[in-house]
Design a protein around this motif. Sequence first.
Motif, short mmCIF file in Angstrom:
data_model
loop_
_atom_site.label_atom_id
_atom_site.label_comp_id
_atom_site.label_asym_id
_atom_site.label_seq_id
_atom_site.Cartn_x
_atom_site.Cartn_y
_atom_site.Cartn_z
N ASN A 1 -22.23 49.24 20.89
CA ASN A 1 -22.43 49.53 22.32
C ASN A 1 -22.66 51.02 22.56
OD1 ASN A 1 -22.37 47.13 24.00
ND2 ASN A 1 -20.40 46.77 23.03
N GLY B 1 -33.60 57.85 26.53
CA GLY B 1 -34.95 57.30 26.40
C GLY B 1 -35.95 57.72 27.46
N HIS B 2 -35.48 58.11 28.66
CA HIS B 2 -36.43 58.45 29.71
C HIS B 2 -35.91 59.59 30.56
CE1 HIS B 2 -34.04 55.81 32.49
NE2 HIS B 2 -33.78 55.21 31.36
N LYS C 1 -23.78 53.28 20.49
CA LYS C 1 -25.08 53.71 19.96
C LYS C 1 -26.22 53.24 20.86
CE LYS C 1 -23.98 54.61 15.20
NZ LYS C 1 -24.30 54.47 13.82
N VAL C 2 -26.10 52.00 21.36
CA VAL C 2 -27.16 51.48 22.23
C VAL C 2 -27.20 52.29 23.53
CG1 VAL C 2 -27.89 49.48 23.60
CG2 VAL C 2 -27.12 49.15 21.25
N ARG D 1 -40.72 60.00 33.52
CA ARG D 1 -41.58 59.64 32.39
C ARG D 1 -40.80 58.84 31.36
NH1 ARG D 1 -46.35 63.03 32.17
NH2 ARG D 1 -46.50 63.71 34.32
N MET E 1 -38.76 56.92 23.60
CA MET E 1 -37.60 56.07 23.88
C MET E 1 -37.24 55.21 22.67
SD MET E 1 -38.49 52.97 26.54
CE MET E 1 -39.94 53.66 27.20
N ARG F 1 -26.33 55.31 24.01
CA ARG F 1 -26.88 56.63 23.71
C ARG F 1 -28.42 56.58 23.67
NH1 ARG F 1 -28.71 60.26 20.64
NH2 ARG F 1 -27.89 62.38 20.79
N ILE F 2 -28.91 55.56 22.99
CA ILE F 2 -30.37 55.42 22.86
C ILE F 2 -31.02 55.18 24.22
CG2 ILE F 2 -32.07 53.73 22.08
CD1 ILE F 2 -30.99 53.95 19.35
N VAL F 3 -30.39 54.33 25.05
CA VAL F 3 -30.95 54.05 26.37
C VAL F 3 -30.93 55.31 27.23
CG1 VAL F 3 -30.71 52.67 28.49
CG2 VAL F 3 -30.24 51.63 26.29
#
Lengths: 485, 53
Positions: free
Chosen positions: B41, B51-52, B43-44, A403, A409, B46-48
């Motif tokens: 980099n 995210g799913h 932080k990005v 998901r 996200m 971590r966010i990616v």
Amino acid sequence: MSQVVVLGAGISGHTAAAHLKRMLGKKHNVVVISPSEYYQWIPSNIWVGIGKMKEDQVRFKLDKVYKKWGIEFHQAKAVSIHPDGSSESEKPFIIAEYTDPKKRGEEISIEYDYLVNATGPKLNFIGTEGLTPGQNTQSVCTSSHAVEAWENLQKVFNKAKAGEKQKILIGTGHPTATCQGAAFEYALNVAFEARERKIEDNIEITWITNEYELGDFGMNGAFVKRNGYVIPIKEFAESVLFEYGIGWIKRAGVYKVEPGKVYYEQLNGSKNEKEFDFAMLIPSFTGAGIKAIGKNGEDIQDKLFLPNGFMRVDADYTPKEFEEYSVNDWPETYQNPYYENIFAPGIAFAPPHSISRPMKSINGTFIFPTAPRTGMPSGVTGKVTAQNIARIIKKGDKTLRHRASMGKMGAACIVSAGFGFFKGSAASMTVNPIVPDWEKYPDYGRNIRYTIGEMGLAGHWVKLTLHYMFIHKAKGYPLWWLLPE
Amino acid sequence: MKKETNVKLNSEEFYASRPLKSVKFMRRFIPYQLWKFLIINLKVIRIVAYGHS
Ligand SMILES: Cc1cc2nc3c(=O)[nH]c(=O)nc-3n(C[C@H](O)[C@H](O)[C@H](O)COP(=O)(O)OP(=O)(O)OC[C@H]3O[C@@H](n4cnc5c(N)ncnc54)[C@H](O)[C@@H]3O)c2cc1C
């Protein structure tokens, strides 16, 4: 053997096809149908549009990669989906029309067990009177548009160099257009180039936008941590534009373009005009315009698509007031509610509503950005779609385990603001989640713990790294699948 | 860049915040930017990564 048909070879479709083939192997068929022979890394079109990259640096031919992976590729455009089959066959299928010069215009019918509609947006230039790329205005939405934009921008630069005052207008070309980030990047890059050429005194650049406040970017703005404060991106966006010498017109819905002149209405109801020598305006987006046809040839458009042409998925489409918008309205699996074997990742899915507050002028015109779906969510949703389909095919279990909601996200926005390894610059911002979750984060709607709002050379390096990384990944070079979406 | 070309006194643009010289310097200062490159980099990523599921 199962057959998965992927419509569209953009960020989302190409990601889905690549992962599907990797996970399904030779036992199952993956077919991609896309009208262009190229894959293009759209975010780098900005650099094509200012002459810093050649078109072939942002695109490559798909057939070589698909041959290597064992994916069947048809250079064609899907025209209809027949999810119940036809009177002759039970099996669902799609009809596509070849754009491949060798078979142009011929139709092909392809059966599927699973269908991934990743056709992205249709650039709806006709939605605004006179908004014709290459004529009245320019676009950077495709690499060929960006090449043309650069050719025309050079003419304006040359006139400015010769001492003629030139007016440049960049922004949104429809009252409900989205993708402000891309246009914003282009404005900054054009200003940067003008400075590099020492012609900025002869160039007036204006940012025209349907945003209520600058930095809305279709996500109702955001907050970032900066210098001991939590500040709205609005402040960041205004500061950057000021620094680059760019003026702005906000709350503006462009409704007509003539040679050298744009007409717009503002939220306060006023109707105005703005002259330009060069304009790059983003059109509104609609779905690809594919027809949905039932077993006996009847129209079943409503089951597959919303009136705007985007595909109906597992979102909550109940009409609501802005105050009632919830992260739970946003889809997680991108599965069509009527046909469990049809999915729509990337821009192709119909969002439940905007993220920004819908605004209406006193004349009744809606002027606000519709919901953006940037590269990262497009790639991620393409991947989860592939994971879910592969799991169903391999395990026979129809539970969708994977998901990815835009309400959960985050996204990184690296807004290029000038090119050059030592001279370049970019504004780096992160938001998490993309759709504000006011229940979880009552203060700002988002988690501001890991946010960034930075301007500088490092951002340019990140943007350049992303360009090479994603082209490496899309070409299927070694360990491509380890690289994140 | 000359800001005055397009920014009139008391226009909306006039009220934008402006960076100090030191901020502009740090934006180009390579050691600091290398550090920032790493931070952005991380932080990005971590966010990616979160995210799913
Ligand atoms: C100039 C610009 C700059 C951008 N910069 C950034 C950025 O810096 N960061 C970021 O995250 N996002 C950025 N974006 C947004 C990003 O490009 C999109 O989010 C992303 O491309 C969406 O992916 P997609 O696969 O859904 O659609 P697309 O990439 O548009 O792909 C759709 C595909 O479907 C094909 N297709 C269309 N119709 C049919 C049909 N009938 N049958 C079969 N195939 C069809 C198209 O040819 C295309 O191959 C930018 C966008 C633009 C325009």
